[in-house]
Design a protein around this motif. Structure first.
Motif, PDB file in Angstrom:
ATOM      1  N   VAL A  95       0.859  -1.178   0.000  1.00  0.00           N
ATOM      2  CA  VAL A  95       0.000   0.000   0.000  1.00  0.00           C
ATOM      3  C   VAL A  95       0.898   1.232   0.000  1.00  0.00           C
ATOM      4  O   VAL A  95       2.082   1.146   0.315  1.00  0.00           O
ATOM      5  CB  VAL A  95      -0.952   0.017   1.223  1.00  0.00           C
ATOM      6  CG1 VAL A  95      -1.885  -1.180   1.177  1.00  0.00           C
ATOM      7  CG2 VAL A  95      -0.192   0.061   2.526  1.00  0.00           C
ATOM      8  N   MET A  96       0.323   2.355  -0.359  1.00  0.00           N
ATOM      9  CA  MET A  96       1.059   3.624  -0.312  1.00  0.00           C
ATOM     10  C   MET A  96       0.517   4.433   0.856  1.00  0.00           C
ATOM     11  O   MET A  96      -0.701   4.562   1.012  1.00  0.00           O
ATOM     12  CB  MET A  96       0.879   4.392  -1.629  1.00  0.00           C
ATOM     13  CG  MET A  96       1.516   3.704  -2.812  1.00  0.00           C
ATOM     14  SD  MET A  96       1.274   4.603  -4.374  1.00  0.00           S
ATOM     15  CE  MET A  96      -0.319   3.950  -4.894  1.00  0.00           C
ATOM     16  N   ASN A  97       1.423   4.947   1.666  1.00  0.00           N
ATOM     17  CA  ASN A  97       1.038   5.790   2.789  1.00  0.00           C
ATOM     18  C   ASN A  97       0.848   7.210   2.249  1.00  0.00           C
ATOM     19  O   ASN A  97       1.793   7.841   1.789  1.00  0.00           O
ATOM     20  CB  ASN A  97       2.115   5.758   3.869  1.00  0.00           C
ATOM     21  CG  ASN A  97       1.694   6.466   5.129  1.00  0.00           C
ATOM     22  OD1 ASN A  97       0.782   7.289   5.124  1.00  0.00           O
ATOM     23  ND2 ASN A  97       2.362   6.161   6.224  1.00  0.00           N
ATOM     24  N   LEU A  98      -0.385   7.692   2.309  1.00  0.00           N
ATOM     25  CA  LEU A  98      -0.724   8.993   1.728  1.00  0.00           C
ATOM     26  C   LEU A  98      -0.844  10.082   2.787  1.00  0.00           C
ATOM     27  O   LEU A  98      -1.561  11.064   2.590  1.00  0.00           O
ATOM     28  CB  LEU A  98      -2.024   8.876   0.928  1.00  0.00           C
ATOM     29  CG  LEU A  98      -2.044   7.789  -0.157  1.00  0.00           C
ATOM     30  CD1 LEU A  98      -3.377   7.796  -0.890  1.00  0.00           C
ATOM     31  CD2 LEU A  98      -0.885   7.942  -1.120  1.00  0.00           C
ATOM     32  N   ALA A  99      -0.129   9.937   3.883  1.00  0.00           N
ATOM     33  CA  ALA A  99      -0.204  10.898   4.985  1.00  0.00           C
ATOM     34  C   ALA A  99       0.159  12.315   4.544  1.00  0.00           C
ATOM     35  O   ALA A  99      -0.372  13.285   5.088  1.00  0.00           O
ATOM     36  CB  ALA A  99       0.696  10.451   6.131  1.00  0.00           C
ATOM     37  N   ASN A 100       1.039  12.453   3.564  1.00  0.00           N
ATOM     38  CA  ASN A 100       1.474  13.783   3.124  1.00  0.00           C
ATOM     39  C   ASN A 100       0.650  14.336   1.967  1.00  0.00           C
ATOM     40  O   ASN A 100       0.961  15.395   1.441  1.00  0.00           O
ATOM     41  CB  ASN A 100       2.954  13.751   2.747  1.00  0.00           C
ATOM     42  CG  ASN A 100       3.819  13.542   3.968  1.00  0.00           C
ATOM     43  OD1 ASN A 100       3.446  13.933   5.074  1.00  0.00           O
ATOM     44  ND2 ASN A 100       4.956  12.909   3.791  1.00  0.00           N
ATOM     45  N   PHE A 101      -0.388  13.608   1.571  1.00  0.00           N
ATOM     46  CA  PHE A 101      -1.284  14.107   0.538  1.00  0.00           C
ATOM     47  C   PHE A 101      -2.294  15.051   1.172  1.00  0.00           C
ATOM     48  O   PHE A 101      -2.518  15.013   2.384  1.00  0.00           O
ATOM     49  CB  PHE A 101      -2.008  12.937  -0.133  1.00  0.00           C
ATOM     50  CG  PHE A 101      -1.227  12.337  -1.267  1.00  0.00           C
ATOM     51  CD1 PHE A 101      -1.750  12.351  -2.544  1.00  0.00           C
ATOM     52  CD2 PHE A 101       0.016  11.770  -1.062  1.00  0.00           C
ATOM     53  CE1 PHE A 101      -1.047  11.804  -3.594  1.00  0.00           C
ATOM     54  CE2 PHE A 101       0.731  11.228  -2.099  1.00  0.00           C
ATOM     55  CZ  PHE A 101       0.196  11.243  -3.371  1.00  0.00           C
ATOM     56  N   GLU A 135      -1.654  15.869 -10.464  1.00  0.00           N
ATOM     57  CA  GLU A 135      -0.902  16.738 -11.372  1.00  0.00           C
ATOM     58  C   GLU A 135       0.421  17.021 -10.684  1.00  0.00           C
ATOM     59  O   GLU A 135       0.460  17.469  -9.533  1.00  0.00           O
ATOM     60  CB  GLU A 135      -1.663  18.035 -11.617  1.00  0.00           C
ATOM     61  CG  GLU A 135      -0.950  18.949 -12.591  1.00  0.00           C
ATOM     62  CD  GLU A 135      -1.668  20.264 -12.789  1.00  0.00           C
ATOM     63  OE1 GLU A 135      -0.974  21.297 -12.817  1.00  0.00           O
ATOM     64  OE2 GLU A 135      -2.915  20.253 -12.884  1.00  0.00           O
ATOM     65  N   VAL A 136       1.510  16.717 -11.376  1.00  0.00           N
ATOM     66  CA  VAL A 136       2.852  16.925 -10.832  1.00  0.00           C
ATOM     67  C   VAL A 136       3.661  17.690 -11.867  1.00  0.00           C
ATOM     68  O   VAL A 136       3.817  17.231 -13.000  1.00  0.00           O
ATOM     69  CB  VAL A 136       3.541  15.582 -10.498  1.00  0.00           C
ATOM     70  CG1 VAL A 136       4.914  15.814  -9.897  1.00  0.00           C
ATOM     71  CG2 VAL A 136       2.680  14.739  -9.564  1.00  0.00           C
ATOM     72  N   LYS A 152       0.503  14.860 -15.851  1.00  0.00           N
ATOM     73  CA  LYS A 152      -0.451  13.984 -15.190  1.00  0.00           C
ATOM     74  C   LYS A 152       0.259  12.702 -14.766  1.00  0.00           C
ATOM     75  O   LYS A 152       0.983  12.091 -15.562  1.00  0.00           O
ATOM     76  CB  LYS A 152      -1.608  13.634 -16.123  1.00  0.00           C
ATOM     77  CG  LYS A 152      -2.445  14.835 -16.514  1.00  0.00           C
ATOM     78  CD  LYS A 152      -3.681  14.402 -17.271  1.00  0.00           C
ATOM     79  CE  LYS A 152      -3.509  14.577 -18.748  1.00  0.00           C
ATOM     80  NZ  LYS A 152      -4.729  14.240 -19.502  1.00  0.00           N
ATOM     81  N   LEU A 153       0.020  12.289 -13.513  1.00  0.00           N
ATOM     82  CA  LEU A 153       0.636  11.088 -12.963  1.00  0.00           C
ATOM     83  C   LEU A 153      -0.452  10.117 -12.526  1.00  0.00           C
ATOM     84  O   LEU A 153      -1.414  10.511 -11.860  1.00  0.00           O
ATOM     85  CB  LEU A 153       1.504  11.450 -11.750  1.00  0.00           C
ATOM     86  CG  LEU A 153       2.047  10.267 -10.940  1.00  0.00           C
ATOM     87  CD1 LEU A 153       3.177   9.586 -11.694  1.00  0.00           C
ATOM     88  CD2 LEU A 153       2.517  10.736  -9.575  1.00  0.00           C
ATOM     89  N   PHE A 154      -0.302   8.855 -12.901  1.00  0.00           N
ATOM     90  CA  PHE A 154      -1.138   7.770 -12.398  1.00  0.00           C
ATOM     91  C   PHE A 154      -0.176   6.730 -11.860  1.00  0.00           C
ATOM     92  O   PHE A 154       0.744   6.297 -12.556  1.00  0.00           O
ATOM     93  CB  PHE A 154      -1.996   7.164 -13.505  1.00  0.00           C
ATOM     94  CG  PHE A 154      -2.972   6.137 -12.997  1.00  0.00           C
ATOM     95  CD1 PHE A 154      -4.291   6.481 -12.764  1.00  0.00           C
ATOM     96  CD2 PHE A 154      -2.572   4.838 -12.738  1.00  0.00           C
ATOM     97  CE1 PHE A 154      -5.197   5.549 -12.277  1.00  0.00           C
ATOM     98  CE2 PHE A 154      -3.458   3.906 -12.252  1.00  0.00           C
ATOM     99  CZ  PHE A 154      -4.786   4.259 -12.022  1.00  0.00           C
ATOM    100  N   VAL A 169       6.667  14.877  -2.620  1.00  0.00           N
ATOM    101  CA  VAL A 169       5.705  13.951  -2.013  1.00  0.00           C
ATOM    102  C   VAL A 169       5.739  12.610  -2.747  1.00  0.00           C
ATOM    103  O   VAL A 169       5.710  11.542  -2.132  1.00  0.00           O
ATOM    104  CB  VAL A 169       4.284  14.555  -2.017  1.00  0.00           C
ATOM    105  CG1 VAL A 169       3.254  13.560  -1.527  1.00  0.00           C
ATOM    106  CG2 VAL A 169       4.239  15.825  -1.188  1.00  0.00           C
ATOM    107  N   ILE A 170       5.841  12.654  -4.070  1.00  0.00           N
ATOM    108  CA  ILE A 170       5.914  11.422  -4.868  1.00  0.00           C
ATOM    109  C   ILE A 170       7.230  10.710  -4.596  1.00  0.00           C
ATOM    110  O   ILE A 170       7.268   9.492  -4.407  1.00  0.00           O
ATOM    111  CB  ILE A 170       5.748  11.727  -6.373  1.00  0.00           C
ATOM    112  CG1 ILE A 170       4.424  12.460  -6.642  1.00  0.00           C
ATOM    113  CG2 ILE A 170       5.871  10.464  -7.198  1.00  0.00           C
ATOM    114  CD1 ILE A 170       3.174  11.740  -6.182  1.00  0.00           C
TER     115      ILE A 170
END
Length: 150
Positions: free
Chosen positions: A40-46, A73-74, A78-80, A122-123
């Protein structure tokens, strides 16, 4: 603790990706191939308002903001990003092949319009940093969570 380290996943089926990959609003048995052994990805900084289209539900010990799909958007692009394995043995993994095709079709469609802007740092953090270690031991822990003293 024994895997899996999540208790399921919330699927935001109103997301345009799921026009191409049929799903309920939860990860049922047909998701097993995609989520079993996946990170999983920890998205705490999103941003607080961001919800991953595939949002794993953390264990009852924790309540982290997690995701298995991120779009943003980075730097004007566009990033997926996904932590599901949608590349390995696709000739034998029909669900993974179907998800991969759905993602590629979604990304090449007019529906792919990430609204959230995220800084590159963040990424990079998601890709390079290990989540902090968590000591879940308490005197009230069940036996399988207690450290094994030899």
């Amino acid at each position: 603790m024994r895997p899996p380290h999540t208790t399921g996943a919330l699927i935001h089926k109103e997301h345009p990706l799921f026009d191409r990959f049929q799903s309920d609003t939860w990860a049922n048995l047909n998701w097993w191939e995609l989520v079993n052994n996946a990170q999983v990805m920890n998205l705490a900084n999103f941003p607080r308002t961001y919800q991953s289209p595939v949002q794993p539900i953390d264990t009852w010990h924790l309540s982290r903001k997690l995701g298995m799909v991120v779009e943003a958007e980075v730097n004007g692009g566009k990033l997926f990003m996904t932590s599901m394995d949608i590349n390995t043995k696709l000739d034998k993994r029909h669900v993974a092949r179907h998800m991969r095709n759905a993602i590629l079709k979604y990304m090449s469609s007019g529906d792919f319009k990430p609204e959230m802007k995220v800084d590159t740092s963040v990424i990079v953090q998601i890709l390079n940093e290990e989540a902090p270690k968590i000591d879940m031991f308490t005197n009230e822990s069940p036996d399988e969570l207690k450290p094994q003293i030899k």
